[in-house]
Structure formats: C-alpha cells, structure tokens
Design an enzyme around this catalytic site. Structure first.
Site, PDB file in Angstrom:
ATOM      1  N   TRP A 135       0.866  -1.160  -0.001  1.00 45.44           N
ATOM      2  CA  TRP A 135      -0.017  -0.418  -0.298  1.00 45.44           C
ATOM      3  C   TRP A 135       0.666   1.210  -0.131  1.00 45.44           C
ATOM      4  CZ3 TRP A 135      -4.802  -0.696   3.999  1.00 45.44           C
ATOM      5  CH2 TRP A 135      -5.368  -1.396   3.379  1.00 45.44           C
ATOM      6  N   LYS A 136       2.320   1.514   0.898  1.00 46.24           N
ATOM      7  CA  LYS A 136       2.919   2.033   0.173  1.00 46.24           C
ATOM      8  C   LYS A 136       2.475   3.259   1.340  1.00 46.24           C
ATOM      9  CE  LYS A 136       4.428   0.928  -4.545  1.00 46.24           C
ATOM     10  NZ  LYS A 136       5.776   2.082  -5.519  1.00 46.24           N
ATOM     11  N   GLY A 169       4.646   1.605 -11.096  1.00 46.26           N
ATOM     12  CA  GLY A 169       3.694   2.657 -10.960  1.00 46.26           C
ATOM     13  C   GLY A 169       3.884   4.010 -12.290  1.00 46.26           C
ATOM     14  N   SER A 199       3.965  -2.769 -12.152  1.00 46.95           N
ATOM     15  CA  SER A 199       2.566  -2.403 -12.984  1.00 46.95           C
ATOM     16  C   SER A 199       1.345  -3.377 -13.237  1.00 46.95           C
ATOM     17  CB  SER A 199       2.461  -1.199 -14.060  1.00 46.95           C
ATOM     18  OG  SER A 199       3.400   0.130 -13.345  1.00 46.95           O
ATOM     19  N   GLY A 236       2.029  -3.122  -5.954  1.00 48.37           N
ATOM     20  CA  GLY A 236       1.160  -1.264  -5.737  1.00 48.37           C
ATOM     21  C   GLY A 236      -0.208  -1.111  -6.236  1.00 48.37           C
ATOM     22  N   GLY A 237       0.056   0.256  -7.106  1.00 45.57           N
ATOM     23  CA  GLY A 237      -1.667   0.632  -7.362  1.00 45.57           C
ATOM     24  C   GLY A 237      -2.532  -0.486  -7.044  1.00 45.57           C
TER      25      GLY A 237
HETATM   26  P1  PGA Z   1       2.970  -0.436  -8.500  1.00 43.33           P
HETATM   27  O1  PGA Z   1       3.849  -0.848  -8.338  1.00 43.33           O
HETATM   28  O2  PGA Z   1       2.128  -2.156  -9.133  1.00 43.33           O
HETATM   29  O3  PGA Z   1       2.348   0.225  -8.821  1.00 43.33           O
HETATM   30  O4  PGA Z   1       3.471  -0.387 -10.202  1.00 43.33           O
HETATM   31  C1  PGA Z   1       4.401  -2.459  -7.618  1.00 43.33           C
HETATM   32  C2  PGA Z   1       5.718  -1.905  -6.337  1.00 43.33           C
HETATM   33  O5  PGA Z   1       6.596  -1.045  -6.754  1.00 43.33           O
HETATM   34  O6  PGA Z   1       5.738  -2.887  -5.561  1.00 43.33           O
END
Ligand code: PGA
Length: 249
Positions: free
Chosen positions: A10-11, A172, A212, A233-234
């Site tokens: 989730w960052k 990202g 991504s 991530g996203g």
């Molecule tokens: P992302 O991030 O899926 O948004 O590209 C992946 C990650 O940083 O683990």
C-alpha cells in the site's frame, strides 16, 4: 511445490478510515486461487489491520524495518516491535527505499539478518533501473543486489526468503516488463541461486514479479514457469482489482 503469493504494497497510502474500508472491501472478495494473500499497510495501521483480518486468509505484513533491536534510531521500527504485534513478514529493499532513503545492500543484509533472527519471513526486493537495461546490464545489477544482501545466508535460511524482482522502470509507470522479460530474469535469478545453493533450494524459493501488475496483465505474467506471484502497488488499493490479480492463477 513453491508457494504462489500475491502481496499488496500500500506504500504511503490510506489513513485509518480508508484502511478500515479497504479491508472491509477485501473481506467481501472471493478467493478462488491457491495464492497466499498479503497486504502491507502503513505502520500506523498495522495493528488495526492485523486485528481486523484475523479470521481471514489475508496476512498483514510490514513495508520496512530497521536492523537494530532498539535504541536511538528516531522514527524507526524494529523486527521485535513488528513481531510483538503479530507481524510475521516484512518487505525489505523496495526500490523506493533504496532510491529515496539511501538503503544500501550492506544495510539490507543487516535487515535481512534481523528479520530472520526473529523468525520472520522476508520479501526481498531488487531490480534494475532503465539505464541498466538499456546498457544490457540488468542481469549483472540483479545478480549483485542478490549476492550482496543474501549470499551470506545458509541454505536453510531460504525457507523464509521470498524474492521480488521489480524492474524500477516498471514501478508505478504503467509500463510492465513483458511476460517474456519477467520469465527470462526469473530464470536467471533461479540459476544464480542454484549456482550458490544447489537446485533444491533454488527451486523452493518463490520469486514474485512487481511493476505495474494489473488485472489485465496478471494472468499472462503469472503463467510463466518461474513467476510465482506478484508484488502489487497501485492495483492493491482497490479490493476488486487486487482480488482479480489474486485470482489470476
Ligand atoms: P506498482 O508498484 O504495481 O504500482 O507498479 C509495485 C511495487 O512498487 O511494488
């Protein structure tokens, strides 16, 4: 059989209210794959997230930790602290930690040791930058990241190590490595492990792909023989998207 794992990073997103509502949404999803499911909320919401997912198949994990046990490290969190609230797994070496917080291979080796000393599992992240790939150095970069932070371990330690290959240029950005590029690198990573630890250990380690991953590309990436899951991530911030990825196996 290697474990299939989908972990949501989730960052620095979601306060308490959003964390509660995303977890409520996640609980409404149905898992039809065998993948282990993990989510990594921010520190402030770990305890709450841990409590509210107790009766579910979702494991709450941490995004980072310090290598020291305790002491004068303002703003930091130790493995012992994570363990004290029930957290069993930690992400280490994310490229954002390396890029913005100057995490070195040397510091990461110490973090890995500290986590393993607490019987935690580690999702160890690494991956090349775009300039490395353009120069044809991606394998050399990945090899050195792995060797520098992990090759002091004995083979028994690998039962608690999960690897996450995350090409920096794909994080990202909406630009994913092609399934072929992911497979090529994952096979190289497994070969690198095999050369040091032998085939049995190399074959037992789950290697996740990150960068991504979305509902519309996960199935093809996960279909590759050396890709054992994803670090998301996203797309992990929306319950339906995340579970669409979980169910892509
Ligand atoms: P992302 O991030 O899926 O948004 O590209 C992946 C990650 O940083 O683990």
């Amino acid at each position: 059989m290697r474990k299939q794992i989908v972990a949501g990073n989730w960052k620095m997103n979601n306060g308490l209210i959003q964390t509660e509502s995303l977890i409520a949404d996640l609980k409404r999803q149905t898992k039809v794959s065998n993948a282990e499911v993990m989510i990594a909320p921010t520190y402030t919401n770990l305890w709450h997230a841990f409590q509210s997912t107790k009766q579910t198949e979702i494991e709450v994990i941490a995004q980072n930790m310090h290598y020291a046990e305790n002491g004068a490290y303002t703003g930091e969190i130790s493995a012992g602290m994570l363990k004290s609230i029930g957290i069993q797994t930690v992400i280490l070496g994310h490229s954002e930690r390396r890029a913005y917080f100057n995490e070195t291979d040397e510091a990461l080796a110490k973090k890995v040791d500290a986590a393993l000393a607490h019987d935690m599992r580690v999702i160890f992240c690494f991956g090349e930058e775009l300039s490395d790939r353009k120069a044809g150095n991606e394998q050399a970069v990945v090899e050195s990241q792995i060797k520098n932070a992990l090759f002091h371990l004995n083979d028994a330690a690998y039962k608690d190590i999960i690897l996450a290959y995350e090409p920096v240029w794909a994080i990202g950005t909406g630009e994913t490595a092609t399934p072929e590029q992911a497979q090529e690198m994952h096979a190289f990573i497994r070969k690198t492990l095999a050369q040091k630890y032998g085939n049995e250990t190399a074959e037992s380690v789950s290697i996740l792909y990150g960068g991504s991953v979305k509902p519309n590309n996960a199935r093809e990436i996960f279909s590759k023989p050396d890709v054992d899951g994803g670090l998301i991530g996203g797309a992990s911030l929306k319950a339906e998207d995340f579970f669409a990825i979980v169910n892509s196996f």
